[in-house]
Write an enzyme that holds these catalytic residues in place. Sequence first.
Site, PDB file in Angstrom:
ATOM      1  N   GLU A  36       0.845  -1.194   0.000  1.00 33.26           N
ATOM      2  CA  GLU A  36       0.000   0.000   0.000  1.00 33.26           C
ATOM      3  C   GLU A  36       0.881   1.245   0.000  1.00 33.26           C
ATOM      4  O   GLU A  36       1.909   1.284   0.679  1.00 33.26           O
ATOM      5  CB  GLU A  36      -0.901  -0.003   1.245  1.00 33.26           C
ATOM      6  CG  GLU A  36      -1.837   1.178   1.360  1.00 33.26           C
ATOM      7  CD  GLU A  36      -2.742   1.060   2.578  1.00 33.26           C
ATOM      8  OE1 GLU A  36      -3.109   2.116   3.133  1.00 33.26           O
ATOM      9  OE2 GLU A  36      -3.074  -0.082   2.984  1.00 33.26           O
ATOM     10  N   ASP A  38       0.319   5.381   0.546  1.00 35.91           N
ATOM     11  CA  ASP A  38      -0.715   6.298   1.019  1.00 35.91           C
ATOM     12  C   ASP A  38      -0.389   7.770   0.797  1.00 35.91           C
ATOM     13  O   ASP A  38       0.747   8.205   0.984  1.00 35.91           O
ATOM     14  CB  ASP A  38      -0.926   6.119   2.526  1.00 35.91           C
ATOM     15  CG  ASP A  38      -1.570   4.782   2.867  1.00 35.91           C
ATOM     16  OD1 ASP A  38      -2.273   4.235   2.004  1.00 35.91           O
ATOM     17  OD2 ASP A  38      -1.367   4.300   3.996  1.00 35.91           O
ATOM     18  N   GLU A  40      -2.615  10.919   2.347  1.00 37.83           N
ATOM     19  CA  GLU A  40      -3.793  11.202   3.144  1.00 37.83           C
ATOM     20  C   GLU A  40      -3.769  12.637   3.688  1.00 37.83           C
ATOM     21  O   GLU A  40      -2.717  13.171   4.008  1.00 37.83           O
ATOM     22  CB  GLU A  40      -3.882  10.229   4.328  1.00 37.83           C
ATOM     23  CG  GLU A  40      -3.968   8.772   3.908  1.00 37.83           C
ATOM     24  CD  GLU A  40      -3.923   7.814   5.086  1.00 37.83           C
ATOM     25  OE1 GLU A  40      -3.833   8.293   6.243  1.00 37.83           O
ATOM     26  OE2 GLU A  40      -3.962   6.595   4.862  1.00 37.83           O
ATOM     27  N   HIS A  53      -0.292  13.224   5.210  1.00 36.94           N
ATOM     28  CA  HIS A  53       0.244  12.028   5.858  1.00 36.94           C
ATOM     29  C   HIS A  53       0.587  11.013   4.771  1.00 36.94           C
ATOM     30  O   HIS A  53      -0.258  10.681   3.940  1.00 36.94           O
ATOM     31  CB  HIS A  53      -0.815  11.457   6.808  1.00 36.94           C
ATOM     32  CG  HIS A  53      -0.461  10.165   7.455  1.00 36.94           C
ATOM     33  ND1 HIS A  53       0.147  10.094   8.690  1.00 36.94           N
ATOM     34  CD2 HIS A  53      -0.642   8.872   7.056  1.00 36.94           C
ATOM     35  CE1 HIS A  53       0.317   8.824   9.038  1.00 36.94           C
ATOM     36  NE2 HIS A  53      -0.146   8.071   8.050  1.00 36.94           N
ATOM     37  N   THR A  54       1.831  10.552   4.749  1.00 34.24           N
ATOM     38  CA  THR A  54       2.239   9.539   3.770  1.00 34.24           C
ATOM     39  C   THR A  54       2.702   8.291   4.511  1.00 34.24           C
ATOM     40  O   THR A  54       3.219   8.360   5.621  1.00 34.24           O
ATOM     41  CB  THR A  54       3.379  10.038   2.864  1.00 34.24           C
ATOM     42  OG1 THR A  54       4.574  10.216   3.655  1.00 34.24           O
ATOM     43  CG2 THR A  54       3.015  11.358   2.195  1.00 34.24           C
ATOM     44  N   ASN A  55       2.494   7.149   3.875  1.00 35.44           N
ATOM     45  CA  ASN A  55       2.936   5.886   4.458  1.00 35.44           C
ATOM     46  C   ASN A  55       3.109   4.884   3.333  1.00 35.44           C
ATOM     47  O   ASN A  55       2.579   5.057   2.230  1.00 35.44           O
ATOM     48  CB  ASN A  55       1.917   5.371   5.479  1.00 35.44           C
ATOM     49  CG  ASN A  55       2.491   4.345   6.449  1.00 35.44           C
ATOM     50  OD1 ASN A  55       3.673   3.997   6.377  1.00 35.44           O
ATOM     51  ND2 ASN A  55       1.666   3.843   7.344  1.00 35.44           N
ATOM     52  N   GLU A  65       5.631   6.186   8.393  1.00 41.58           N
ATOM     53  CA  GLU A  65       4.942   7.448   8.181  1.00 41.58           C
ATOM     54  C   GLU A  65       5.891   8.642   8.064  1.00 41.58           C
ATOM     55  O   GLU A  65       6.899   8.717   8.761  1.00 41.58           O
ATOM     56  CB  GLU A  65       3.971   7.722   9.337  1.00 41.58           C
ATOM     57  CG  GLU A  65       2.931   6.641   9.560  1.00 41.58           C
ATOM     58  CD  GLU A  65       3.379   5.610  10.579  1.00 41.58           C
ATOM     59  OE1 GLU A  65       4.589   5.538  10.876  1.00 41.58           O
ATOM     60  OE2 GLU A  65       2.506   4.863  11.083  1.00 41.58           O
ATOM     61  N   TRP A 130      -6.873   9.234  16.221  1.00 38.82           N
ATOM     62  CA  TRP A 130      -5.445   9.543  16.128  1.00 38.82           C
ATOM     63  C   TRP A 130      -5.109  10.697  15.192  1.00 38.82           C
ATOM     64  O   TRP A 130      -4.051  11.318  15.328  1.00 38.82           O
ATOM     65  CB  TRP A 130      -4.653   8.313  15.656  1.00 38.82           C
ATOM     66  CG  TRP A 130      -4.959   7.896  14.232  1.00 38.82           C
ATOM     67  CD1 TRP A 130      -5.934   7.040  13.819  1.00 38.82           C
ATOM     68  CD2 TRP A 130      -4.294   8.324  13.034  1.00 38.82           C
ATOM     69  NE1 TRP A 130      -5.924   6.911  12.451  1.00 38.82           N
ATOM     70  CE2 TRP A 130      -4.919   7.681  11.948  1.00 38.82           C
ATOM     71  CE3 TRP A 130      -3.210   9.192  12.799  1.00 38.82           C
ATOM     72  CZ2 TRP A 130      -4.514   7.887  10.636  1.00 38.82           C
ATOM     73  CZ3 TRP A 130      -2.804   9.391  11.465  1.00 38.82           C
ATOM     74  CH2 TRP A 130      -3.463   8.731  10.414  1.00 38.82           C
ATOM     75  N   GLY A 134      -3.267  13.942  17.582  1.00 44.20           N
ATOM     76  CA  GLY A 134      -3.119  12.666  18.262  1.00 44.20           C
ATOM     77  C   GLY A 134      -4.405  12.101  18.820  1.00 44.20           C
ATOM     78  O   GLY A 134      -4.380  11.272  19.734  1.00 44.20           O
TER      79      GLY A 134
END
Length: 226
Positions: A36, A38, A40, A53-55, A65, A130, A134
Site C-alpha cells: 500500500e 498512502d 492522506e 500524511h504519507t505511508n 509514516e 489519532w 493525536g
Amino acid sequence: MRTLLSCSHDLTGGPSFVNPKNLGSPLSSTGSKHDEIDFEFLGNVSGQPYIIHTNIYTQGNGSKEQQFYLWFDPTADFHNYTIHWNPTTVVWYIDGLPIRVFRKYENEGIAYPSKQGMRVYSSLWNADNWATRGGLVKIDWTSAPFIARLRNFRARACKWDGPSSITQCAAATPVNWWTSPIYKQLSNAKLGQLKWVRDNHMIYDYCKDTKRFNGNMPVECSKQQF
C-alpha cells in the site's frame, strides 16, 4: 477530458461515492501481506495548516509514516497529487514538487512493493482516534456531510495480468517509460525542491523517531534515502 469525483461522509451512511468513474489515492493490494502507498489529508484545527500524511506498506508491514504541513490551503483549489511507483523507487509529489522518496533495497532484505498489483482507492474515513492532534480533537458531526472532490484523475500504469506482470512491468523497454534511467534518481533540481519541502514543511519522520522504535530503527533508515 475533465472528470470530477465527489466523496461524502456522514455519521449514519459512512463513506459513499458520487459518480465514481475515477478514484484517487491510496494505492493498495489486498490481504494480510498487502502492499500500500498512502497519500492522506489529516483533520486539522481551524486556522492551522493542513497535514499531508504519507505511508508505505510492504508485505503487510507499515509504520513508515512521514508528515508535512501543506504550504497552501487544499480546500481553496485543486492541486496535483502524484505517486510515481516504479521498479526501483516510489516518489510522492505535490504540484510537481517531490516530498518523499522510498528506494528499493530488496537485495539487502528490505521489502519493496514489487510483487503485487495494486488498485487505486479514494475515501473519507473516521480516524479521530489519532488523526487530529493525536486524537484529542474529535469529529464535529454537526458539520456533516463532509465532501472531497477530485478532478482530472490520470492513471499511467502497467496493467496487472498476474505473476507474469512482475517481469513484464519491470522490463527496461521503451514501452515501459517508467523504467527509464531518468526515473531511477531525482535530478539535482528535483533534489533541491525535495530539500526545500523537507526543511520547511516536514513535521514527522519515522526514521527520526528513536523513542518509538526504542533505538532499534528500521533498517532502511540507515540507507541512502534519495
